[in-house]
Design a protein around this motif. Sequence first.
Motif, PDB file in Angstrom:
ATOM      1  N   GLU A  75       0.818  -1.217   0.000  1.00 28.32           N
ATOM      2  CA  GLU A  75       0.000   0.000   0.000  1.00 28.32           C
ATOM      3  C   GLU A  75       0.852   1.268   0.000  1.00 28.32           C
ATOM      4  N   ALA A  76       2.139   1.128   0.316  1.00 29.53           N
ATOM      5  CA  ALA A  76       3.024   2.292   0.387  1.00 29.53           C
ATOM      6  C   ALA A  76       3.550   2.710  -0.976  1.00 29.53           C
ATOM      7  N   MET A  77       3.329   1.860  -1.999  1.00 27.14           N
ATOM      8  CA  MET A  77       3.920   2.117  -3.302  1.00 27.14           C
ATOM      9  C   MET A  77       3.487   3.456  -3.899  1.00 27.14           C
ATOM     10  N   GLY A  78       2.196   3.727  -3.896  1.00 25.67           N
ATOM     11  CA  GLY A  78       1.698   4.969  -4.493  1.00 25.67           C
ATOM     12  C   GLY A  78       2.294   6.196  -3.842  1.00 25.67           C
ATOM     13  N   ALA A  79       2.329   6.204  -2.508  1.00 22.13           N
ATOM     14  CA  ALA A  79       2.888   7.345  -1.783  1.00 22.13           C
ATOM     15  C   ALA A  79       4.386   7.480  -2.054  1.00 22.13           C
ATOM     16  N   ALA A  80       5.078   6.341  -2.169  1.00 23.37           N
ATOM     17  CA  ALA A  80       6.519   6.376  -2.413  1.00 23.37           C
ATOM     18  C   ALA A  80       6.824   6.956  -3.796  1.00 23.37           C
ATOM     19  N   ILE A  81       6.047   6.541  -4.795  1.00 27.45           N
ATOM     20  CA  ILE A  81       6.249   7.072  -6.146  1.00 27.45           C
ATOM     21  C   ILE A  81       5.994   8.576  -6.175  1.00 27.45           C
ATOM     22  N   LYS A  82       4.972   9.005  -5.457  1.00 28.86           N
ATOM     23  CA  LYS A  82       4.683  10.435  -5.372  1.00 28.86           C
ATOM     24  C   LYS A  82       5.806  11.172  -4.662  1.00 28.86           C
ATOM     25  N   ALA A  83       6.356  10.568  -3.609  1.00 25.28           N
ATOM     26  CA  ALA A  83       7.388  11.222  -2.806  1.00 25.28           C
ATOM     27  C   ALA A  83       8.709  11.369  -3.564  1.00 25.28           C
ATOM     28  N   ILE A  84       8.867  10.644  -4.663  1.00 30.48           N
ATOM     29  CA  ILE A  84      10.080  10.792  -5.469  1.00 30.48           C
ATOM     30  C   ILE A  84      10.186  12.216  -6.021  1.00 30.48           C
ATOM     31  N   GLN A  85       9.039  12.890  -6.109  1.00 28.47           N
ATOM     32  CA  GLN A  85       9.019  14.257  -6.631  1.00 28.47           C
ATOM     33  C   GLN A  85       9.128  15.308  -5.520  1.00 28.47           C
ATOM     34  N   HIS A  86       9.300  14.883  -4.277  1.00 29.55           N
ATOM     35  CA  HIS A  86       9.353  15.812  -3.149  1.00 29.55           C
ATOM     36  C   HIS A  86      10.569  16.738  -3.259  1.00 29.55           C
ATOM     37  N   THR A  87      10.431  17.941  -2.718  1.00 34.11           N
ATOM     38  CA  THR A  87      11.529  18.905  -2.810  1.00 34.11           C
ATOM     39  C   THR A  87      12.705  18.552  -1.899  1.00 34.11           C
ATOM     40  N   ALA A  88      12.441  17.786  -0.833  1.00 36.36           N
ATOM     41  CA  ALA A  88      13.501  17.439   0.112  1.00 36.36           C
ATOM     42  C   ALA A  88      14.229  16.173  -0.338  1.00 36.36           C
ATOM     43  N   PRO A  89      15.554  16.232  -0.538  1.00 36.71           N
ATOM     44  CA  PRO A  89      16.280  15.051  -1.000  1.00 36.71           C
ATOM     45  C   PRO A  89      16.198  13.876  -0.039  1.00 36.71           C
ATOM     46  N   GLU A  90      16.127  14.155   1.286  1.00 34.68           N
ATOM     47  CA  GLU A  90      16.050  13.043   2.237  1.00 34.68           C
ATOM     48  C   GLU A  90      14.768  12.245   2.068  1.00 34.68           C
ATOM     49  N   VAL A  91      13.690  12.922   1.642  1.00 30.19           N
ATOM     50  CA  VAL A  91      12.425  12.242   1.379  1.00 30.19           C
ATOM     51  C   VAL A  91      12.542  11.402   0.114  1.00 30.19           C
ATOM     52  N   ARG A  92      13.160  11.965  -0.914  1.00 31.51           N
ATOM     53  CA  ARG A  92      13.297  11.241  -2.174  1.00 31.51           C
ATOM     54  C   ARG A  92      14.152   9.990  -1.994  1.00 31.51           C
ATOM     55  N   ILE A  93      15.194  10.085  -1.190  1.00 29.78           N
ATOM     56  CA  ILE A  93      16.051   8.928  -0.926  1.00 29.78           C
ATOM     57  C   ILE A  93      15.245   7.803  -0.286  1.00 29.78           C
ATOM     58  N   GLU A  94      14.449   8.147   0.738  1.00 32.20           N
ATOM     59  CA  GLU A  94      13.665   7.127   1.445  1.00 32.20           C
ATOM     60  C   GLU A  94      12.568   6.553   0.554  1.00 32.20           C
ATOM     61  N   ALA A  95      11.997   7.398  -0.291  1.00 27.97           N
ATOM     62  CA  ALA A  95      10.948   6.938  -1.204  1.00 27.97           C
ATOM     63  C   ALA A  95      11.497   5.898  -2.172  1.00 27.97           C
ATOM     64  N   VAL A  96      12.676   6.159  -2.702  1.00 25.11           N
ATOM     65  CA  VAL A  96      13.319   5.205  -3.607  1.00 25.11           C
ATOM     66  C   VAL A  96      13.610   3.900  -2.878  1.00 25.11           C
ATOM     67  N   GLY A  97      14.003   4.012  -1.613  1.00 29.98           N
ATOM     68  CA  GLY A  97      14.271   2.816  -0.822  1.00 29.98           C
ATOM     69  C   GLY A  97      13.044   1.943  -0.656  1.00 29.98           C
ATOM     70  N   VAL A  98      11.898   2.564  -0.432  1.00 31.24           N
ATOM     71  CA  VAL A  98      10.642   1.817  -0.293  1.00 31.24           C
ATOM     72  C   VAL A  98      10.330   1.064  -1.577  1.00 31.24           C
ATOM     73  N   ILE A  99      10.469   1.739  -2.705  1.00 28.88           N
ATOM     74  CA  ILE A  99      10.178   1.115  -3.993  1.00 28.88           C
ATOM     75  C   ILE A  99      11.117  -0.061  -4.248  1.00 28.88           C
ATOM     76  N   GLY A 100      12.390   0.126  -3.903  1.00 29.02           N
ATOM     77  CA  GLY A 100      13.357  -0.942  -4.095  1.00 29.02           C
ATOM     78  C   GLY A 100      13.029  -2.180  -3.278  1.00 29.02           C
ATOM     79  N   TRP A 101      12.558  -1.994  -2.051  1.00 29.96           N
ATOM     80  CA  TRP A 101      12.221  -3.140  -1.200  1.00 29.96           C
ATOM     81  C   TRP A 101      10.968  -3.855  -1.681  1.00 29.96           C
ATOM     82  N   LEU A 102      10.053  -3.130  -2.290  1.00 31.95           N
ATOM     83  CA  LEU A 102       8.826  -3.761  -2.777  1.00 31.95           C
ATOM     84  C   LEU A 102       9.069  -4.584  -4.043  1.00 31.95           C
TER      85      LEU A 102
END
Length: 260
Positions: A75-102
């Motif tokens: 269920e976190a996939m959609g939010a993670a894909i959206k967060a890849i566009q976040h202005t904060a790099p620390e958020v984008r890093i974590e979002a990519v990590g979520v996608i990689g684990w899924l």
Amino acid sequence: QAAIALTDFDGPETSAALVGVLTDSDPEVIAAAAVSLTELKDPAAGDSILPHLEDEDPVKLAACLRGIKELRRTEAMGAAIKAIQHTAPEVRIEAVGVIGWLQDETALPALREATKDAEPKVRRTALAALGFSKSEHAEATLIGGLSDPEWIVREAAAETLAKSGGQACLAPLRTALSDDYWQVRLKAVRSLGKLNATEAAMEIGPMMDIPVPNLRKECAAVLGEMAVVETLPFLEKYQDDPDPDVRKNVRWALGKMAVQ
């Protein structure tokens, strides 16, 4: 201290408590809660995190993404894909990590896009996350990563190609053996070894002369695995290397070749 102590517990109540203090006024409390979130192992703990994956606060959002990553909640996939566009790099890093684990092939376009991010750490994380995919698109993206201007990104590409790469990546990896940074060369050596690219053995052999013990140790191990007889002189030269780990690998490699 309470947030730290919760690393020994699990479940929805624990995650709810930790998420609750991510808005604390003290950054040390937030940091402790964020670390404890990464210790959650029960997928049910994600129930308290999922509603906060749309949070606007970058610190809280990054912590929640980090916490839910290893829980593998689809269920976190959609939010993670959206967060890849976040202005904060620390958020984008974590979002990519979520996608990689899924490890969902449908998210491959998002990961490939993240490899073009302005922040090197995001690009590095995205390339490492591509390791689950065996697609030609993933391999092509990783090969492209070997030409990134930042060595930490090239290092990730060289390492990940051992997981998802095929024959097409062998030539680029052999080129990476001449990278300006020994860290990249080391990963290229390791990947070529895992891919059993014996045709690269005579290029790896001379790298035993590089004055970096970690690199010599890796070269010796890979040459032993490849067992190409022509590389024996490179190994014999370093039987008495001043570094004990290099000596150990050299002697193991020589013994392996002698057996064969």
